[in-house]
Design a protein around this motif. Structure first.
Motif, PDB file in Angstrom:
ATOM      1  N   ASN A   1       0.828  -1.272   0.163  1.00 24.37           N
ATOM      2  CA  ASN A   1       0.107  -0.008   0.116  1.00 24.37           C
ATOM      3  C   ASN A   1       0.983   1.290   0.102  1.00 24.37           C
ATOM      4  OD1 ASN A   1      -2.253  -1.560   0.240  1.00 24.37           O
ATOM      5  ND2 ASN A   1      -2.692  -1.285   2.238  1.00 24.37           N
TER       6      ASN A   1
ATOM      7  N   TYR B   1       1.205   6.820  -6.704  1.00 24.32           N
ATOM      8  CA  TYR B   1       0.207   7.873  -6.754  1.00 24.32           C
ATOM      9  C   TYR B   1       0.686   9.112  -6.631  1.00 24.32           C
ATOM     10  CZ  TYR B   1      -4.092  10.388  -5.981  1.00 24.32           C
ATOM     11  OH  TYR B   1      -4.960  11.401  -5.944  1.00 24.32           O
TER      12      TYR B   1
ATOM     13  N   ARG C   1     -10.307  12.880   3.292  1.00 26.56           N
ATOM     14  CA  ARG C   1     -11.236  13.214   2.321  1.00 26.56           C
ATOM     15  C   ARG C   1     -12.248  14.447   2.626  1.00 26.56           C
ATOM     16  NH1 ARG C   1     -15.298   7.878   1.714  1.00 26.56           N
ATOM     17  NH2 ARG C   1     -15.707   7.707   3.890  1.00 26.56           N
TER      18      ARG C   1
ATOM     19  N   ARG D   1      -9.082  -5.574  -4.842  1.00 25.21           N
ATOM     20  CA  ARG D   1      -8.000  -5.589  -3.921  1.00 25.21           C
ATOM     21  C   ARG D   1      -8.085  -6.853  -2.924  1.00 25.21           C
ATOM     22  NH1 ARG D   1      -5.399  -0.880  -4.201  1.00 25.21           N
ATOM     23  NH2 ARG D   1      -4.371  -1.216  -2.034  1.00 25.21           N
TER      24      ARG D   1
ATOM     25  N   ASP E   1     -17.019   6.592  -6.450  1.00 26.20           N
ATOM     26  CA  ASP E   1     -16.800   5.794  -5.106  1.00 26.20           C
ATOM     27  C   ASP E   1     -17.353   4.338  -5.494  1.00 26.20           C
ATOM     28  OD1 ASP E   1     -15.336   5.067  -3.196  1.00 26.20           O
ATOM     29  OD2 ASP E   1     -16.940   5.994  -1.626  1.00 26.20           O
TER      30      ASP E   1
ATOM     31  N   ASP F   1     -15.414   2.104  -6.666  1.00 25.82           N
ATOM     32  CA  ASP F   1     -14.121   0.845  -6.465  1.00 25.82           C
ATOM     33  C   ASP F   1     -13.741   0.384  -7.714  1.00 25.82           C
ATOM     34  OD1 ASP F   1     -14.305   1.706  -3.638  1.00 25.82           O
ATOM     35  OD2 ASP F   1     -15.586   0.051  -3.394  1.00 25.82           O
TER      36      ASP F   1
ATOM     37  N   ASP G   1     -12.726   8.555  -5.379  1.00 21.10           N
ATOM     38  CA  ASP G   1     -12.237   8.277  -3.775  1.00 21.10           C
ATOM     39  C   ASP G   1     -11.036   7.479  -3.744  1.00 21.10           C
ATOM     40  OD1 ASP G   1     -13.200   8.594  -0.919  1.00 21.10           O
ATOM     41  OD2 ASP G   1     -13.192   6.202  -1.203  1.00 21.10           O
ATOM     42  N   GLU G   2     -11.024   6.573  -5.009  1.00 21.29           N
ATOM     43  CA  GLU G   2      -9.572   5.797  -4.933  1.00 21.29           C
ATOM     44  C   GLU G   2      -8.891   6.016  -6.074  1.00 21.29           C
ATOM     45  OE1 GLU G   2     -12.317   4.061  -2.130  1.00 21.29           O
ATOM     46  OE2 GLU G   2     -12.657   4.011  -4.056  1.00 21.29           O
TER      47      GLU G   2
ATOM     48  N   ASP H   1      -5.680   3.625  -6.679  1.00 22.97           N
ATOM     49  CA  ASP H   1      -5.861   2.333  -6.893  1.00 22.97           C
ATOM     50  C   ASP H   1      -5.665   2.291  -8.610  1.00 22.97           C
ATOM     51  OD1 ASP H   1      -6.752  -0.578  -6.078  1.00 22.97           O
ATOM     52  OD2 ASP H   1      -8.403   0.109  -7.672  1.00 22.97           O
TER      53      ASP H   1
ATOM     54  N   GLU I   1      -9.300   2.842 -10.674  1.00 26.60           N
ATOM     55  CA  GLU I   1      -9.660   4.460 -10.900  1.00 26.60           C
ATOM     56  C   GLU I   1      -8.771   5.173 -11.698  1.00 26.60           C
ATOM     57  OE1 GLU I   1     -11.240   6.659  -7.867  1.00 26.60           O
ATOM     58  OE2 GLU I   1     -12.978   5.435  -7.443  1.00 26.60           O
TER      59      GLU I   1
ATOM     60  N   LEU J   1      -4.883   9.142  -1.272  1.00 28.53           N
ATOM     61  CA  LEU J   1      -5.730   8.168  -1.914  1.00 28.53           C
ATOM     62  C   LEU J   1      -6.640   8.723  -3.164  1.00 28.53           C
ATOM     63  CD1 LEU J   1      -7.061   5.931   1.012  1.00 28.53           C
ATOM     64  CD2 LEU J   1      -4.800   5.679  -0.288  1.00 28.53           C
ATOM     65  N   ALA J   2      -7.230   9.939  -2.870  1.00 31.61           N
ATOM     66  CA  ALA J   2      -8.389  10.340  -3.430  1.00 31.61           C
ATOM     67  C   ALA J   2      -7.809  11.843  -4.322  1.00 31.61           C
ATOM     68  CB  ALA J   2      -9.546  10.833  -2.538  1.00 31.61           C
TER      69      ALA J   2
END
Length: 237
Positions: A40, A47, A64, A121, A171, A173, A198-199, A202, A205, A227-228
């Motif tokens: 992670n 990211y 967030r 995930r 959101d 995912d 939101d992700e 990842d 997204e 993350l976002a």
């Protein structure tokens, strides 16, 4: 290293690096939790590099909620229209309803309410299941759209007057329903509309952002967390 009397330079890692990797693998072998945490951290680092590559030397906010607050400062004096793709237990919905007091606000929440449509995930299919029931939020401004987004997104009536500003939260995912939502709303977007992912850290997204969202127009960076990501529409091609 010496080969037939000739000194050959070793292009491999140093002994220190080799030992570090070796002991890291020893630790990973006994702790799957540690493996996930390190993975992670690597994703978050990647990211952050991606964000700075696309939007310059920016600094993320911690949560967030802070990012959502930055978005609310971008709301104009007209009527907002909230579209939330991925509701789960309704925490985000409740936050936005509390922070947009306008009685003319319309908020559409899309979710299966039976959990993830596939593994995502380390979470299995069906995770986030709320027994098929939307949140018990007593606010007449909200309309729930229960079912797969691919089928229900056409429920949206997106006719808008010049003062209406969209706030769109992604959101869901996983990639597939996120793409269906994006493809439907893309043609209705105008300058000043706000998008939240939101992700974004990842790969699902990020794939949406890299191959579908960012190539579709020009966007201003509003803010990010580890993350976002939040963007403001400048132009849609």
């Amino acid at each position: 290293m010496q080969e037939d009397g000739v000194d050959l330079e070793d292009a491999g890692p140093t002994k220190f690096v080799t030992l570090t990797h070796y002991w890291a693998c020893k630790l990973f072998a006994v702790s799957s939790s540690l493996r996930r945490k390190v993975t992670n951290i690597g994703e978050i680092a990647d990211y952050y590099s991606w964000v700075t590559e696309h939007f310059g030397d920016v600094r993320p906010v911690q949560s967030r909620e802070e990012l959502w607050s930055l978005m609310t400062r971008r709301l104009n004096s007209g009527t907002a229209r909230g579209i939330e793709f991925g509701v789960a237990w309704g925490y985000g919905t409740s936050w936005w309803l509390r922070h947009i007091k306008d009685e003319k606000l319309r908020w559409d929440g899309f979710d299966r309410f039976t959990g993830l449509p596939r593994d995502w995930r380390d979470l299995p299919l069906g995770h986030f299941d709320t027994d098929g029931k939307p949140p018990a939020i007593a606010d007449s401004r909200v309309t729930w759209h229960v079912g797969d987004v691919e089928q229900r997104v056409v429920d949206l009536n997106l006719d808008r007057d010049s003062s209406c500003q969209f706030v769109i939260l992604f959101d869901l995912d996983v990639f597939e329903p996120s793409l269906a939502a994006w493809e439907y709303i893309r043609g209705y977007l105008r300058p000043g509309d706000l998008l939240y992912f939101d992700e974004a850290f990842d790969r699902d997204e990020r794939h949406l952002l890299d191959h579908f969202v960012l190539p579709a127009g020009r966007f201003e960076y509003v803010g990010s967390t580890p993350l976002a990501l939040a963007l403001s529409v400048e132009e849609i091609y």
